[in-house]
Design a protein around this motif. Structure first.
Motif, PDB file in Angstrom:
ATOM      1  N   GLU A 151       0.579  -1.463  -0.140  1.00 39.68           N
ATOM      2  CA  GLU A 151       0.012  -0.048  -0.179  1.00 39.68           C
ATOM      3  C   GLU A 151       0.698   1.496   0.333  1.00 39.68           C
ATOM      4  O   GLU A 151       0.885   2.790  -0.336  1.00 39.68           O
ATOM      5  N   THR A 152       1.936   0.785   0.225  1.00 39.89           N
ATOM      6  CA  THR A 152       3.344   2.325  -0.090  1.00 39.89           C
ATOM      7  C   THR A 152       4.304   2.643  -1.116  1.00 39.89           C
ATOM      8  O   THR A 152       4.306   1.321  -1.765  1.00 39.89           O
ATOM      9  N   ALA A 153       4.396   3.631  -1.266  1.00 42.96           N
ATOM     10  CA  ALA A 153       5.004   3.532  -2.635  1.00 42.96           C
ATOM     11  C   ALA A 153       6.293   4.635  -1.850  1.00 42.96           C
ATOM     12  O   ALA A 153       6.332   5.461  -2.550  1.00 42.96           O
ATOM     13  N   PRO A 154       7.543   3.022  -2.344  1.00 42.99           N
ATOM     14  CA  PRO A 154       8.717   4.340  -1.492  1.00 42.99           C
ATOM     15  C   PRO A 154       9.495   4.281  -3.121  1.00 42.99           C
ATOM     16  O   PRO A 154       8.953   4.237  -3.967  1.00 42.99           O
ATOM     17  N   ALA A 155      10.484   5.086  -3.351  1.00 42.56           N
ATOM     18  CA  ALA A 155      11.155   5.900  -4.330  1.00 42.56           C
ATOM     19  C   ALA A 155      11.118   5.587  -5.166  1.00 42.56           C
ATOM     20  O   ALA A 155      11.491   5.520  -6.673  1.00 42.56           O
ATOM     21  N   GLU A 156      12.291   4.342  -4.512  1.00 40.53           N
ATOM     22  CA  GLU A 156      13.315   3.388  -5.038  1.00 40.53           C
ATOM     23  C   GLU A 156      13.685   1.499  -5.109  1.00 40.53           C
ATOM     24  O   GLU A 156      13.239   1.500  -3.581  1.00 40.53           O
ATOM     25  N   PRO A 157      12.593   0.310  -5.449  1.00 42.64           N
ATOM     26  CA  PRO A 157      11.867   0.320  -6.637  1.00 42.64           C
ATOM     27  C   PRO A 157      10.815   0.740  -6.340  1.00 42.64           C
ATOM     28  O   PRO A 157      10.697   0.168  -4.987  1.00 42.64           O
ATOM     29  N   ALA A 158      10.010   0.781  -7.191  1.00 43.47           N
ATOM     30  CA  ALA A 158       8.121   0.474  -6.909  1.00 43.47           C
ATOM     31  C   ALA A 158       7.696  -0.358  -6.886  1.00 43.47           C
ATOM     32  O   ALA A 158       8.258  -1.618  -7.195  1.00 43.47           O
ATOM     33  N   PRO A 159       6.833  -0.679  -5.673  1.00 41.09           N
ATOM     34  CA  PRO A 159       6.946  -1.890  -4.883  1.00 41.09           C
ATOM     35  C   PRO A 159       5.247  -2.772  -6.376  1.00 41.09           C
ATOM     36  O   PRO A 159       4.464  -1.786  -6.903  1.00 41.09           O
ATOM     37  N   VAL A 160       5.008  -4.031  -5.808  1.00 38.04           N
ATOM     38  CA  VAL A 160       3.311  -4.681  -6.564  1.00 38.04           C
ATOM     39  C   VAL A 160       3.236  -4.665  -5.936  1.00 38.04           C
ATOM     40  O   VAL A 160       3.571  -5.641  -4.968  1.00 38.04           O
ATOM     41  N   ALA A 161       1.572  -4.743  -6.116  1.00 46.33           N
ATOM     42  CA  ALA A 161       0.590  -5.139  -4.690  1.00 46.33           C
ATOM     43  C   ALA A 161       0.813  -7.020  -5.099  1.00 46.33           C
ATOM     44  O   ALA A 161       0.127  -7.232  -6.418  1.00 46.33           O
TER      45      ALA A 161
ATOM     46  N   THR B  35      17.444  -3.722  -8.312  1.00 49.16           N
ATOM     47  CA  THR B  35      16.906  -4.803 -10.419  1.00 49.16           C
ATOM     48  C   THR B  35      17.823  -5.079 -11.062  1.00 49.16           C
ATOM     49  O   THR B  35      18.544  -4.941 -11.192  1.00 49.16           O
ATOM     50  N   ALA B  36      16.648  -5.938 -11.427  1.00 52.67           N
ATOM     51  CA  ALA B  36      17.323  -6.733 -12.695  1.00 52.67           C
ATOM     52  C   ALA B  36      17.335  -6.887 -13.551  1.00 52.67           C
ATOM     53  O   ALA B  36      16.708  -5.793 -13.696  1.00 52.67           O
ATOM     54  N   ARG B  37      18.346  -7.268 -14.327  1.00 55.13           N
ATOM     55  CA  ARG B  37      18.112  -6.624 -15.912  1.00 55.13           C
ATOM     56  C   ARG B  37      16.985  -6.880 -16.904  1.00 55.13           C
ATOM     57  O   ARG B  37      17.447  -5.329 -17.664  1.00 55.13           O
ATOM     58  N   ASN B  38      16.150  -7.494 -16.469  1.00 53.71           N
ATOM     59  CA  ASN B  38      14.921  -7.429 -16.828  1.00 53.71           C
ATOM     60  C   ASN B  38      13.483  -6.612 -16.123  1.00 53.71           C
ATOM     61  O   ASN B  38      12.934  -6.696 -16.649  1.00 53.71           O
ATOM     62  N   GLY B  39      14.085  -5.935 -15.345  1.00 54.59           N
ATOM     63  CA  GLY B  39      13.480  -4.599 -14.795  1.00 54.59           C
ATOM     64  C   GLY B  39      12.753  -5.527 -13.480  1.00 54.59           C
ATOM     65  O   GLY B  39      12.253  -4.323 -12.961  1.00 54.59           O
ATOM     66  N   ARG B  40      12.491  -6.321 -13.140  1.00 55.34           N
ATOM     67  CA  ARG B  40      12.142  -6.322 -12.255  1.00 55.34           C
ATOM     68  C   ARG B  40      12.792  -6.717 -10.961  1.00 55.34           C
ATOM     69  O   ARG B  40      13.632  -6.512 -11.030  1.00 55.34           O
ATOM     70  N   SER B  41      11.430  -5.811  -9.784  1.00 55.99           N
ATOM     71  CA  SER B  41      12.177  -5.069  -8.596  1.00 55.99           C
ATOM     72  C   SER B  41      12.171  -6.339  -7.655  1.00 55.99           C
ATOM     73  O   SER B  41      11.302  -7.605  -7.769  1.00 55.99           O
ATOM     74  N   PRO B  42      12.661  -5.960  -6.514  1.00 56.72           N
ATOM     75  CA  PRO B  42      12.429  -7.386  -5.058  1.00 56.72           C
ATOM     76  C   PRO B  42      11.051  -8.332  -5.217  1.00 56.72           C
ATOM     77  O   PRO B  42      10.919  -9.025  -5.200  1.00 56.72           O
TER      78      PRO B  42
END
Length: 181
Positions: free
Chosen positions: A19-29, A103-110
């Motif tokens: 429910e929050t949006a940190p600056a980096e990296p953006a989470p996914v719900a 951030t992985a090379r494919n753009g996926r966040s943790p």
């Protein structure tokens, strides 16, 4: 980060709540689903070392992390196979791709990787380290870094998975993924 010194920790540990949006990296719900239950660690193989050696190093890192938590009054983290799978895959990807980043090379966040492993979380976090050969050095470096220390000592986090792989300029890559269903 390439061409590194002998040991490094990433510049900022990351923590997220859907429910929050940190600056980096953006989470996914995460997709709505039943909460995940704790489960036992399954052995994972890694480049550079035997399966038994790898499993022992992972167990030691979790043990040392839990000792730090106990000293701060936090309960121990339970190992979850989904968090372990996400952490192991990212450590192997960094080693094979010779990079060091949340951030992985494919753009996926943790948080993308944790959710893709089937773990639904209310809060999640990740610590990275590279170049350290022993769990004692990894945990010492994390405890000396405010962001990593905050993740380790966050009593709200209840589960963990750790990945370790060999390769790239750093030699060894460590990933610690935390979560709470």
């Amino acid at each position: 980060m390439n061409g590194a010194s002998a040991a490094e920790t990433d510049t900022g540990a990351v923590t997220s709540r859907p429910e929050t949006a940190p600056a980096e990296p953006a989470p996914v719900a995460p997709a709505p689903s039943a909460p995940s239950a704790p489960s036992a660690e399954r052995p994972v193989e890694s480049a550079g070392g035997t399966g038994q050696e790898h499993t022992a190093l992972i167990a030691e890192l979790v043990e040392r992390t839990n000792a730090q938590r106990a000293a701060a009054g936090c309960p121990p983290l339970a190992i979850d196979v989904r968090l372990s799978a996400a952490a192991q895959a990212h450590s192997e990807d960094m080693a094979a791709g010779n990079y060091f980043d949340h951030t992985a090379r494919n753009g996926r966040s943790p948080f993308d990787r944790i959710a893709a492993a089937g773990y639904s979380f209310s809060v999640a976090a990740e610590n990275l380290a590279a170049g350290q050969r022993a769990p004692a050095s990894v945990v010492a470096d994390w405890m000396a870094s405010p962001g990593h220390r905050a993740n380790i000592l966050n009593c709200e986090l209840t589960q963990v998975g750790v990945g370790r792989a060999s390769g790239g300029d750093y030699g060894t890559y460590w990933v610690q993924d935390f979560g709470t269903p």
